[in-house]
Write a protein that holds these residues in place. Structure first.
Motif, PDB file in Angstrom:
ATOM      1  N   ARG A  98       0.829  -1.210   0.000  1.00 24.51           N
ATOM      2  CA  ARG A  98       0.000   0.000   0.000  1.00 24.51           C
ATOM      3  C   ARG A  98       0.871   1.271   0.000  1.00 24.51           C
ATOM      4  O   ARG A  98       0.556   2.234  -0.684  1.00 24.51           O
ATOM      5  N   MET A  99       1.946   1.248   0.751  1.00 26.99           N
ATOM      6  CA  MET A  99       2.806   2.422   0.874  1.00 26.99           C
ATOM      7  C   MET A  99       3.837   2.528  -0.254  1.00 26.99           C
ATOM      8  O   MET A  99       4.095   3.614  -0.770  1.00 26.99           O
ATOM      9  N   GLN A 100       4.415   1.393  -0.613  1.00 23.46           N
ATOM     10  CA  GLN A 100       5.537   1.419  -1.559  1.00 23.46           C
ATOM     11  C   GLN A 100       5.106   1.429  -3.024  1.00 23.46           C
ATOM     12  O   GLN A 100       5.791   2.025  -3.868  1.00 23.46           O
ATOM     13  N   LEU A 101       3.998   0.762  -3.322  1.00 26.60           N
ATOM     14  CA  LEU A 101       3.583   0.625  -4.721  1.00 26.60           C
ATOM     15  C   LEU A 101       2.620   1.740  -5.111  1.00 26.60           C
ATOM     16  O   LEU A 101       1.469   1.520  -5.491  1.00 26.60           O
ATOM     17  N   GLN A 102       3.107   2.952  -5.018  1.00 26.12           N
ATOM     18  CA  GLN A 102       2.373   4.137  -5.438  1.00 26.12           C
ATOM     19  C   GLN A 102       3.392   5.156  -5.927  1.00 26.12           C
ATOM     20  O   GLN A 102       4.592   5.020  -5.657  1.00 26.12           O
ATOM     21  N   PRO A 103       2.965   6.162  -6.671  1.00 25.83           N
ATOM     22  CA  PRO A 103       3.932   7.131  -7.207  1.00 25.83           C
ATOM     23  C   PRO A 103       4.737   7.828  -6.113  1.00 25.83           C
ATOM     24  O   PRO A 103       4.191   8.242  -5.088  1.00 25.83           O
ATOM     25  N   ARG A 162       6.305  10.189  -1.029  1.00 17.92           N
ATOM     26  CA  ARG A 162       5.160   9.778  -1.840  1.00 17.92           C
ATOM     27  C   ARG A 162       4.565  11.006  -2.529  1.00 17.92           C
ATOM     28  O   ARG A 162       4.533  12.093  -1.948  1.00 17.92           O
ATOM     29  N   LYS A 163       4.078  10.832  -3.739  1.00 17.97           N
ATOM     30  CA  LYS A 163       3.513  11.959  -4.483  1.00 17.97           C
ATOM     31  C   LYS A 163       2.386  12.619  -3.694  1.00 17.97           C
ATOM     32  O   LYS A 163       2.217  13.846  -3.725  1.00 17.97           O
ATOM     33  N   SER A 164       1.632  11.805  -2.958  1.00 18.34           N
ATOM     34  CA  SER A 164       0.520  12.327  -2.170  1.00 18.34           C
ATOM     35  C   SER A 164       0.997  13.221  -1.028  1.00 18.34           C
ATOM     36  O   SER A 164       0.203  13.937  -0.424  1.00 18.34           O
ATOM     37  N   PRO A 183       2.910  19.068  -1.169  1.00 16.78           N
ATOM     38  CA  PRO A 183       4.178  19.605  -0.653  1.00 16.78           C
ATOM     39  C   PRO A 183       4.370  19.407   0.851  1.00 16.78           C
ATOM     40  O   PRO A 183       5.231  20.045   1.445  1.00 16.78           O
ATOM     41  N   THR A 184       3.559  18.513   1.471  1.00 12.96           N
ATOM     42  CA  THR A 184       3.644  18.335   2.921  1.00 12.96           C
ATOM     43  C   THR A 184       5.058  18.014   3.380  1.00 12.96           C
ATOM     44  O   THR A 184       5.536  18.550   4.386  1.00 12.96           O
ATOM     45  N   ARG A 185       5.750  17.135   2.649  1.00 13.67           N
ATOM     46  CA  ARG A 185       7.105  16.759   3.027  1.00 13.67           C
ATOM     47  C   ARG A 185       8.024  17.974   3.039  1.00 13.67           C
ATOM     48  O   ARG A 185       8.865  18.117   3.924  1.00 13.67           O
TER      49      ARG A 185
END
Length: 264
Positions: A99-104, A121-123, A126-128
């Motif tokens: 769920r966490m790794q297999l996303q953009p 993660r793209k989601s 700009p939070t990061r």
């Protein structure tokens, strides 16, 4: 006003300036509204973010036993190149890891104290960047999974830092940089496996933080050693509260601590 609850990292909203919120289970505090007010913090007890027990926090808001068990604290969190979900290989919890790794994922450059390369993660854009206190950032690669983003970061940090000097970030001892130019210099070093995911063209994102007074010299508050503190809030940057007397408090580094907060 009196509040109490377990600390978790501040919620943010990308706005002008950045908006900060503290979620204390039964209270939701808009911290921007507390600038210039006196805030008192008191350490009450520990509360592990996983088991909920009053055990000393080891790292990332978890007690020691939970830290070495939960998937949210596995090595691939800090070292994305160790991700294995794309190989259908479990580390601690394959369902969570997929769920966490297999996303953009985005490989980016951010300027907080200096230019650094990072992965998120793209989601989480700009939070990061907000959490790192970056005043400007730009994407380089959008990879389909965490592993590809991770090996790209490893390759690029041979040529540029992957660390932030948090003291420089908090004193605002930073200069504007041409991130597009740095991006162009680094693209040739993107690994072959990730070259197809290089972002062709984009612009810098600028971020502005609600700080009215930066500290001249940073004094970090450790609530475990000094369980009572009171000061006038003068700014919020990254995951730090900045007080008038040069004290700074890293909310994220104190996740899992139950605190009492009064505002006057």
């Amino acid at each position: 006003m009196l509040f109490q609850g377990v600390l978790t990292k501040m919620k943010t909203e990308f706005s002008e300036p950045i908006q900060y919120f503290l979620n204390l289970e039964n209270d939701f505090i808009h911290l921007n509204q507390l600038l210039h007010k006196t805030i008192s913090l008191s350490f009450v007890k520990y509360q592990c973010l996983n088991c909920g027990n009053d055990r000393e926090i080891y790292r990332q808001g978890f007690c020691k036993s939970c830290f070495f068990e939960v998937p949210q604290a596995a090595d691939w969190i800090m070292r994305p190149e160790l991700s294995t979900a794309h190989l259908d290989k479990e580390d601690r919890d394959l369902e969570y890891e997929k769920r966490m790794q297999l996303q953009p994922h985005i490989v980016y450059l951010a300027n907080s104290s200096n230019i650094k390369v990072g992965v998120t993660r793209k989601s989480q854009v700009p939070t990061r960047w907000i959490d790192q206190g970056a005043h400007e950032a730009i994407e380089i690669v959008e990879a389909p999974n965490r592993y590809l983003a991770g090996i790209t970061e490893v390759a690029l940090k041979e040529h540029i830092s992957d660390k932030t000097n948090w003291r420089k970030m908090l004193t605002n001892s930073v200069e504007d940089e041409d991130l597009k130019a740095y991006r162009s210099k680094l693209i040739p070093f993107v690994p072959e496996e990730a070259k197809a995911y290089v972002i062709d063209e984009n612009e810098e994102t600028e971020l502005h933080f609600p700080v009215v007074q930066y500290p001249e010299k940073v004094n970090s508050l450790n609530l475990k050693k000094n369980p009572e503190f009171s000061g006038v809030l003068k700014g919020i940057k990254g995951q730090y509260l900045i007080f008038e007397d040069n004290t700074v408090f890293n909310v994220r580094a104190n996740e899992g601590l139950v605190v009492a907060i009064s505002v006057s």
